[in-house]
Design an enzyme around this catalytic site. Structure first.
Site, PDB file in Angstrom:
ATOM      1  N   THR A  60      14.823  26.198  39.429  1.00  0.00           N
ATOM      2  CA  THR A  60      16.217  26.336  38.973  1.00  0.00           C
ATOM      3  C   THR A  60      16.450  25.428  37.776  1.00  0.00           C
ATOM      4  O   THR A  60      17.290  25.722  36.920  1.00  0.00           O
ATOM      5  CB  THR A  60      17.194  26.002  40.116  1.00  0.00           C
ATOM      6  OG1 THR A  60      17.064  24.618  40.460  1.00  0.00           O
ATOM      7  CG2 THR A  60      16.958  26.885  41.322  1.00  0.00           C
TER       8      THR A  60
ATOM      9  N   HIS B  68      55.476  33.357  47.009  1.00  0.00           N
ATOM     10  CA  HIS B  68      56.895  33.518  47.344  1.00  0.00           C
ATOM     11  C   HIS B  68      57.758  32.326  46.920  1.00  0.00           C
ATOM     12  O   HIS B  68      57.327  31.168  47.027  1.00  0.00           O
ATOM     13  CB  HIS B  68      57.030  33.705  48.866  1.00  0.00           C
ATOM     14  CG  HIS B  68      56.210  34.837  49.396  1.00  0.00           C
ATOM     15  ND1 HIS B  68      56.423  36.158  49.047  1.00  0.00           N
ATOM     16  CD2 HIS B  68      55.150  34.853  50.238  1.00  0.00           C
ATOM     17  CE1 HIS B  68      55.548  36.925  49.664  1.00  0.00           C
ATOM     18  NE2 HIS B  68      54.752  36.162  50.379  1.00  0.00           N
TER      19      HIS B  68
ATOM     20  N   ARG C  85      64.752  39.595  43.052  1.00  0.00           N
ATOM     21  CA  ARG C  85      64.015  38.443  43.573  1.00  0.00           C
ATOM     22  C   ARG C  85      63.153  37.823  42.481  1.00  0.00           C
ATOM     23  O   ARG C  85      62.887  38.485  41.459  1.00  0.00           O
ATOM     24  CB  ARG C  85      63.139  38.876  44.754  1.00  0.00           C
ATOM     25  CG  ARG C  85      61.960  39.771  44.361  1.00  0.00           C
ATOM     26  CD  ARG C  85      61.045  40.058  45.537  1.00  0.00           C
ATOM     27  NE  ARG C  85      59.956  40.948  45.126  1.00  0.00           N
ATOM     28  CZ  ARG C  85      58.954  41.327  45.925  1.00  0.00           C
ATOM     29  NH1 ARG C  85      58.906  40.902  47.183  1.00  0.00           N
ATOM     30  NH2 ARG C  85      58.007  42.138  45.486  1.00  0.00           N
TER      31      ARG C  85
ATOM     32  N   GLN D  99      52.551  46.200  44.695  1.00  0.00           N
ATOM     33  CA  GLN D  99      51.678  47.373  44.719  1.00  0.00           C
ATOM     34  C   GLN D  99      51.969  48.324  43.544  1.00  0.00           C
ATOM     35  O   GLN D  99      51.056  48.801  42.871  1.00  0.00           O
ATOM     36  CB  GLN D  99      51.867  48.147  46.033  1.00  0.00           C
ATOM     37  CG  GLN D  99      51.292  47.508  47.270  1.00  0.00           C
ATOM     38  CD  GLN D  99      52.275  46.567  47.973  1.00  0.00           C
ATOM     39  OE1 GLN D  99      53.160  45.975  47.334  1.00  0.00           O
ATOM     40  NE2 GLN D  99      52.111  46.398  49.276  1.00  0.00           N
TER      41      GLN D  99
ATOM     42  N   LYS E 255      20.445  28.715  39.427  1.00  0.00           N
ATOM     43  CA  LYS E 255      21.250  27.520  39.113  1.00  0.00           C
ATOM     44  C   LYS E 255      22.711  27.932  38.985  1.00  0.00           C
ATOM     45  O   LYS E 255      23.032  28.915  38.310  1.00  0.00           O
ATOM     46  CB  LYS E 255      20.777  26.875  37.816  1.00  0.00           C
ATOM     47  CG  LYS E 255      21.174  25.415  37.677  1.00  0.00           C
ATOM     48  CD  LYS E 255      20.504  24.531  38.708  1.00  0.00           C
ATOM     49  CE  LYS E 255      19.583  23.524  38.113  1.00  0.00           C
ATOM     50  NZ  LYS E 255      19.024  22.642  39.179  1.00  0.00           N
TER      51      LYS E 255
HETATM   52  O1  LIG Z   1      55.820  43.365  46.709  1.00  0.00           O
HETATM   53  C1  LIG Z   1      55.716  43.176  47.920  1.00  0.00           C
HETATM   54  N1  LIG Z   1      54.832  43.913  48.625  1.00  0.00           N
HETATM   55  C2  LIG Z   1      54.667  43.765  49.968  1.00  0.00           C
HETATM   56  O2  LIG Z   1      53.847  44.462  50.575  1.00  0.00           O
HETATM   57  C3  LIG Z   1      55.473  42.781  50.626  1.00  0.00           C
HETATM   58  N2  LIG Z   1      55.581  42.364  51.925  1.00  0.00           N
HETATM   59  N3  LIG Z   1      56.504  41.390  51.960  1.00  0.00           N
HETATM   60  N4  LIG Z   1      56.995  41.187  50.704  1.00  0.00           N
HETATM   61  C4  LIG Z   1      56.374  42.034  49.865  1.00  0.00           C
HETATM   62  N5  LIG Z   1      56.491  42.231  48.517  1.00  0.00           N
END
Ligand SMILES: O=c1[nH]c(=O)c2nn[nH]c2[nH]1
Length: 295
Positions: free
Chosen positions: A57, A256, A176, A228, A10
């Site tokens: 279920t 973005h 940014r 990353q 379920k």
């Molecule tokens: O932080 C980011 N990692 C990316 O791999 C990436 N690619 N475009 N903008 C980005 N900004």
């Protein structure tokens, strides 16, 4: 043909439990959405139309309500382990139970500067979730997670030095907006049984609090070189702070916010250091994932 794999149960079982402390009058609300899928000697219900092996279920749904009445429903790691263990112990032909619990936010309201005894706020779509897989003869695997935690910072994020070739149009940026929706998961070492999960149930709330605090602190404080880089640092810190966790996963969309060039209108400056008005993008969006493990 043959049946390669099968599991059923379920989904979307919505459960709300109210705890009332008679002495203090303080009430607490837990609301969750449960999915429970079973595996075992159930092939004939697929291949021979033989329903004798099927725990309906509907009965699975009933069981979840009964177990919620008879047991603690927090932390979700414990309740998920209770549900999964019930099914493999009750039915000798059921050998694996997969339990997913999504816990929704009911944050206690502060009224007149004091925590209110029985009023709560849904302060965000953020949820606390667990995936609990109970396997007979193996043990209990638990993955805890936070999802839907929307964050944004208006500066303190950079992205430059990336590959530039005939496919590249993205300008390098040293300042940014960064916005994402946190999906963070931490996996526990295998528990041998429900009794081992019960040994120290406070560890699960501590880990959730630590993972949430580390994520928000690093997001805010780090002038990140990329999504990353900041997610790796978050994961590394969670492993340092929560020793019983074996690995940490992040999946972060890069939501973005594009600058809007307005210089065509009477030379209006709105890019780079003059950027104030942005266009939030629904898509396409970056999606950055990682799994960080112990050395
Ligand atoms: O932080 C980011 N990692 C990316 O791999 C990436 N690619 N475009 N903008 C980005 N900004």
């Amino acid at each position: 043909s043959k049946l390669g794999a099968a599991r059923y149960g379920k989904d979307n079982v919505r459960v709300c439990k109210v705890h009332r402390d008679e002495k203090t009058g303080v009430q607490t609300v837990t609301e969750m959405t449960v999915c429970c899928l079973l595996e075992g000697d159930i092939d004939v219900s697929y291949t021979k139309a033989d329903n004798s092996v099927v725990v309906a279920t509907d009965s699975i749904k009933n069981t979840i309500f009964i177990l919620a009445k008879q047991n603690p429903v927090t932390p979700p790691e414990l309740f998920g382990s209770i549900i999964g263990t019930h099914f493999i112990e009750k039915y000798k032909h059921i050998h694996v139970a997969h339990v997913n619990i999504i816990t929704h936010r009911w944050t206690r309201l502060a009224v007149d500067g004091k925590p209110h005894p029985h009023s709560f706020l849904r302060d965000g779509a953020e949820t606390r979730n667990v995936q609990v897989d109970v396997t007979e003869g193996k043990g209990i695997e638990i993955a805890s997670s936070i999802s839907g935690l929307h964050v944004l910072k208006s500066t303190g994020s950079e992205f430059w030095g990336f590959v530039r070739d005939e496919y590249t149009t993205l300008p390098e940026v040293w300042d940014r907006i960064l916005s994402t929706e946190v999906d963070a998961t931490w996996k526990w070492k295998l528990f041998s049984s429900l009794s081992e999960v019960k040994v120290d149930t406070a560890r699960f709330d501590h880990a959730w609090s630590a993972a949430r605090k580390i994520t928000l602190d690093f997001f805010a404080k780090e002038n990140s070189a990329s999504v990353q880089a900041v997610m790796y640092n978050m994961a590394e810190k969670i492993l340092e702070v929560v020793p019983q966790v074996e690995s940490v996963d992040y999946a972060l969309p890069n939501k973005h916010y594009f600058e809007v060039d307005l210089k065509w209108h009477k030379g209006l400056k709105n890019t780079g250091k003059d950027a104030e008005v942005y266009a939030p993008q629904s898509g396409p969006n970056g999606l950055i994932k990682c799994t960080v493990t112990r050395p």
